[in-house]
Structure formats: structure tokens, C-alpha cells
Design an enzyme around this catalytic site. Sequence first.
Site, PDB file in Angstrom:
ATOM      1  N   LYS A  85      50.073  41.923  40.330  1.00 34.30           N
ATOM      2  CA  LYS A  85      48.902  41.451  39.585  1.00 34.30           C
ATOM      3  C   LYS A  85      48.082  42.623  39.047  1.00 34.30           C
ATOM      4  CE  LYS A  85      44.677  38.675  40.266  1.00 34.30           C
ATOM      5  NZ  LYS A  85      43.738  38.142  41.263  1.00 34.30           N
ATOM      6  N   GLN A  86      47.922  43.643  39.907  1.00 33.92           N
ATOM      7  CA  GLN A  86      47.026  44.752  39.559  1.00 33.92           C
ATOM      8  C   GLN A  86      47.469  46.000  40.305  1.00 33.92           C
ATOM      9  OE1 GLN A  86      44.258  42.182  42.062  1.00 33.92           O
ATOM     10  NE2 GLN A  86      43.041  44.037  41.765  1.00 33.92           N
ATOM     11  N   TRP A 102      35.433  44.593  46.949  1.00 35.07           N
ATOM     12  CA  TRP A 102      35.753  46.029  47.001  1.00 35.07           C
ATOM     13  C   TRP A 102      35.516  46.680  45.642  1.00 35.07           C
ATOM     14  CZ3 TRP A 102      40.833  48.378  45.400  1.00 35.07           C
ATOM     15  CH2 TRP A 102      41.495  47.587  44.453  1.00 35.07           C
ATOM     16  N   ASP A 103      35.334  45.868  44.604  1.00 31.10           N
ATOM     17  CA  ASP A 103      35.043  46.377  43.262  1.00 31.10           C
ATOM     18  C   ASP A 103      33.921  47.420  43.317  1.00 31.10           C
ATOM     19  OD1 ASP A 103      36.107  43.724  43.297  1.00 31.10           O
ATOM     20  OD2 ASP A 103      35.576  43.416  41.207  1.00 31.10           O
ATOM     21  N   GLU A 138      47.091  41.188  44.514  1.00 33.57           N
ATOM     22  CA  GLU A 138      46.981  39.865  45.123  1.00 33.57           C
ATOM     23  C   GLU A 138      48.172  38.968  44.818  1.00 33.57           C
ATOM     24  OE1 GLU A 138      43.078  38.327  44.214  1.00 33.57           O
ATOM     25  OE2 GLU A 138      42.144  39.713  45.611  1.00 33.57           O
TER      26      GLU A 138
END
Length: 780
Positions: free
Chosen positions: A570-571, A339-340, A466
Site C-alpha cells: 500500500k505504502q 504516526w504521521d 497496511e
Amino acid sequence: MARAESVFALSNGHVGLRANLDEGEPHGLPGTYLNGVFELRPLPYGEGGYGYPESSQSVINVTNGKIIRLLVDDEPFDLRYGELRSHRRSLDFRDGLLRREAEWTSPAGRTVKVRSTRLVSLTQRAVAAVEYEVEAVDGPVRIVLQSELVANEQLPGGAGGDPRAAAVLEAPLIAEAHHALNSKAVLVHRTRFSGIRVAAGMDHIIEGPEGFESTVESHEDQGRVSVTTVLRPGERLKVVKFIAYGWSATRSLPAVRDQVEAALTAARYTGWDGLVAEQSSYLKDFWDSSDIEIDGDVELQQAVRFAIFHVLQAGARSEERAIPAKGLTGPGYDGHSFWDTETFVLPVLTYCLPGAVNQALRWRHTTLPLARERAGQLGLAGAVFPWRTIRGEECSGYWPAGTAAFHIGADIASAVVRYVRATGDVAFEKEYGLELLVETARMWRSLGHHDAEGQFRIEGVTGPDEYSAVADNNVFTNLMAQSNLRNAAEAATRHQPEAAALGVDTEEMAAWRDAAGAMFIPYDEKLGVHPQADGFTDHQFWDFEGTPPEKYPLLLHFPYFDLYRKQVVKQADLVLAMQLRGDAFTDEQKARNFAYYERLTVRDSSLSACTQAVIAAEVGQLDLAYDYTAEAAMMDLHDLGGNTRDGLHMASLAGACIALVAGFGGLRDHNGTLAFRPRLPSGLRRLTFSMQIRKCLLEVRITHAGTTYTLRRGEALPLTHEGEDLVVRAGTPVTRPIVKPPAQERCGQPPGREPARRQPHAGVAGGGKVGSAPDHLAAE
Ligand code: BGC
């Protein structure tokens, strides 16, 4: 070395060359990549399960055409021996050339100067070229140059830790044909399991003192042109090497071979000077409309241009193939796209190289048959796109972070909508965009359900973070799905015959609208924040105090089950929802949510700092936003993740641009109009960027005093500044004052995970210390 090979990599999105030394050795990680050339490798499971992918796809190191070996009298030019008197490499973003200059004294005491310049053409996508020159400093000296094509190069330490993978990837090319004539050689190979035919060719123009000799030969895995002469002091031998690649899973051997021959013919006809001129004219046009200028921090300025350059290189000629998470700069993540691409890279390219976005989304469209098949396998309607892939098949063997990350469908839909709004490309929307929107909307409608109260819920999914998996009603996913459903209904209304051809009827459109209208968005009334997903804010907190720095990234030191059941992020996840669906939150909610998630976010992914920068800027934490922007921009120049050797972090590099434009520029494109809320941190004096939007080129110039909008191309462009509607017209720039956000206390992060405080490096040109670049890079 491997780090510098990534940083100085050249690519056009079609062909990618790591910056290995001309003479091939020493190397960190040799790498030549062709977009879409991969090998299949088995994904064996100890405990399998229904729907697990059986094989994965790994990018392979194809025939190396970069090699030019040099023999000085009877000794090979090798930096490990003799005396390296000087060595410098530089990559110029203006002309796209990688230059190298070295002066070397051989163990026997002969000194030569070597100069090489390398390019991967942005205008002739199959072509790379090297101009290589050796000059005798003393002498006479006998020189032999060997220009090579090498297939199945030995990789240092094999192809990774897994012997099963290594077996497939170590010598992935089976020879099919080779030939050599005059100054040219061509090798044709095929991959063993994925059945992709790869042809590599080289041709040369040689200039040297009278009487030089050259020979050519070819073997299964090697092509070689050797040139020999004797140079007296000050004399030079120069070789221009044209390299071309062609590959196909369907075309015949003669067809692929001839394609390479043709590319070499065209390159030779253009000549070295012609290729250089084309490259610099392409880049001049690009920089003219895409540069981001920063006044007040020269190191950040350089890092941002580095970022833009590499994002361009990743996308420029990817042409109906995927843009991998590392571009074509290294083998990291097996060369997969995630998806980046749609969430970080395409939003940048949309406003500076929209044609590349069109191509990247058309690649997704070509994978629709596989995505429909995958949906069918999972018992869902529409299309389920893979979490990671090269050709379109799901390659993630870990389903909680792979298949369950259904948000990839909405990420693609959102990229389609942004592209169509920014360009007005109706033909694309009808032919490709609509189908992507329809099939992803169908997926959401079948994945979610209306509960007894009629609310639409999407359960058992993994959002961007994640460190949580298979959760219910992830706010990011639900909000992105909501736009996906609405946008599909709107596009189907705009293009009724095309929608009808896809089987869309009014009932289905109504079902999408109902689901979107009834989308459930959890909210924690007690805390006054949005839980990232149902129940998240009730979970136990991670023991941040008791986690020492060496235990990060957490995923390498703690079991997933423990990460999944605790509050640790995580993000950016909820924070990314506030950027991409900012219209769904109030200002107060944004500030409270941001503060809440800052305490939990450890940034174990490089896809986080940029998003935190954007929302930090929005809620008025400008210095924090500056710190995060610098982190995103320096990810590879400072090797912050410790893995730049495997390739560059494209999402973070694109993210640095997003941090500047959406963070400090305050750009939001939630609906058809561009909306700006500009503001600058105290460390920056000025920020200027341009954006292509429809037929216009808008320049936005921000200082602490105000923002000036100038139309550099086009007649008139409506936009909003701090909510005020403006129309910027040709020849009449509009200036508005900065609206200072209310001062706020700086948010705290988990102990040890605070971003480095940015010390601006203003005006240190000429001998000043430029940031804290590692010495080896400064030396390069
Ligand atoms: C991140 C994902 C990302 C992937 C590839 C992972 O570490 O968590 O969001 O897509 O890396 O960059």
C-alpha cells in the site's frame, strides 16, 4: 466548495477554521475545530475481543464564530441567488491572511461590494478575527449585518453514514450559559459524554456612516450582533469581529468563560491592525528561516510553500496537544493523530520550528499513563501508544492495522532523538525524552524474544504497509526498534540519576543493548533483496495486470485477507526503512530493494510518494524522484486522493518538504551530524533551503554545478557532504561540486500506478497555464 474550504483553511494548531463563506451558506462542510475538543462515541463490534477499545473519539464542529450574514435591502447576500459579478479568495502565505472580494447584484438589482479578511492568530492562540466591509455600488441601499456565534450547526447529510455516530455528533454541545452586552456575546457549552467545556465569544468594532444602529442578543445556541444603516453609493459599513475560544475538561464554567473574555479583551486592545502586524512579523521570521526555494518549476514552488504554510499552521500552537493527520482543517480520520505526526510532520518542524516539536512530544509524554495501562492490558512491559487517538486512548477498532502497528513506539522515540540532536535540548531529554525512550524500549524488549541462536525477533506486528498485517520481523519495525533500544540505553547512560528514578539499572540497559545487537533482519539471499517481513518475497504476486484503475484504492474493492497474503504494498515500508535507517543497508541493496518494491507499491496511501521520492533520488533516479515529489506536494491542490474535502493530508504536505530536503538535498540525520548528498533532477535549476540546527541557521543552495553551504547564524557547524567532513564557519560559505549518481534505468511501477510525469512549469507567471490546477481552484 468543500475542497476549497480545506485548501484555504486557517489554523494555528490550537483553533482551526475551515474556509466557509462569511455568510455561512452555501457550504461544503462547515468546520470550526479546537485542538483536543472531541466527543466520545461507541465502537460496537459484531464480534468483540479482549482489549478492543469500547469507544472512539471524534473531533466535533464547535460553535461557529465565522458567520457574518448580510441583508441587502430585503434580500440575503447568497451566492446562489442574484448575479455574482466577481468573486475571488486568496490566501497569502506571507501574512497569513485569507482575503475575499465579491461584487454581487441582488435579485432586485442592488449591487454591493463585499470585502473580508480573516486570520487565525499565530501570536494570540485563542483568537481569530475578521475584517468585513460592505460598500454600496448603487443605492441608497438598506444594509443589515448580522454577526453570529452558532452552536450545533446543522451538518450537510448528518455527521456521516453511521446513524449511531451521527446521533452523538450532530448536536454535540449542551448549552450551559450565555450572555451578551454592547458589541459582545459569549456562549458556554459542554460536550455530552467527553465532558469538555467550550466557551466561544465575539466582540466587534463597527464603523459606518453616521446614525448606524446596533443591537446584541444571546440565546442558548446563538449569539448575534446586528448592525443596520443605509449606504449611499460609495459608502461603506465596516465591522471588525474578534472571536475567541477557551475549553477545558477540568476548569469551572466561570474560569473558562473568563478566559474567553480575557482573550477578547486582549484582541480588542491589540486591534485589527495590531493582529495583522503581529501575524506578518511572526510569518516573516518563520519564512526567513524556513522557506524552500525552487528555481525552474513555479507550480511546485507554490505547492511547496502551501505545504510549509499548512504544516506550520498545524503545529505552531498545538501546545501539548496532538497534531492530527488533517491538522485542524477538516473532520477526516475523526480528527485523530497517527504516526504521521512523528514520522512526517515532526521531522520537518524539527529544523524550522523546534519549539513545536518539543510541545508535540510533551503531549505524547502526557499520555504515558494511558500508554502504560494499554501495555499492561496487552501483557507487555513499558508503554504501548495508540495507533490513532485524540486524547491518548486507543481509538482503532481494527487491531491488525491498529494495535499491531507497534512501530508507533519507535517512531515517537526516533522523533525524540532527532529533536534532541538538532536542538541540544538536554532539559527536555531529561524530563520527557528519556522516559519516552525507556518506556518504548521496555515495550520492545517484552514484545520480542531471543531465539535458540540468540537472535532477537519481533513477531506478529504490522509495519507501515497496511496491505500486510501481523507479520513476523517486519524489517522497518525491527530496525526502528533496534535504534529505539540503543538510544534508550545511551540516554540512560547520559542521565543516570533520572534513569535510576525510572527504575532503569545496568542489567536492563544491557538487555536493551543485547536485543538491539542481536536484532534479526530477514534477507532473501536468492533474490538479493530484503523481504518486507519474514516470507514476504515467497508470497504470490498480486494480479496487477488484471486490476483495472477503478479498483484502486484496493482496500475498498478487495478483502484484506487477500491483500495480506499477496505481494502488494500500500505504502512505502521497506523503502521507508531505507530512508530512516539508511545506515543499515549498502548502496547496492538500496538500489535492488527499491527496484523490487517499486513494482509492488500501489500508493493507496498519501504517505508513500514522498518516501519513494527520497530513495529514488538516493539511488539516482532523479526524474522519478521529481515525479514523486510533485505528487506529494500536489496531493491537496490537485485533490489527488479525491478526499481533500475532509481535510488536508499533513503527512504528504510535510512529505513534500522531506522529498526536497532529504531527497534532492540528500539530508540524512542518522547520527549526530547532518550528512548531505545533493543532486537535482534536470527539471530544476536550483533548490535552496535553510535549517535550524542547535544555535545555527544553515543555508544549503544546490545547483547543477555545485552546492554552497552558508552559515546564516552561529559560529561553526560540522556536516558531511558526500561523506567528506566539513566545518562551515560564519562568513565563509563552502562550495562543493555535485557528485552525479550513476545513470540508472527508470524503475517500473504496477501498471496504471505510475506517477504522473512532471512537466516543469518554469516562468509562466502572467497568463501562462499554471500546471493542471482544477478550474475551481484557479478561479478561487
Ligand atoms: C495509512 C496510515 C496513516 C493513516 C492516516 C492510512 O491510510 O495507511 O499509514 O497513518 O492513513 O494518515
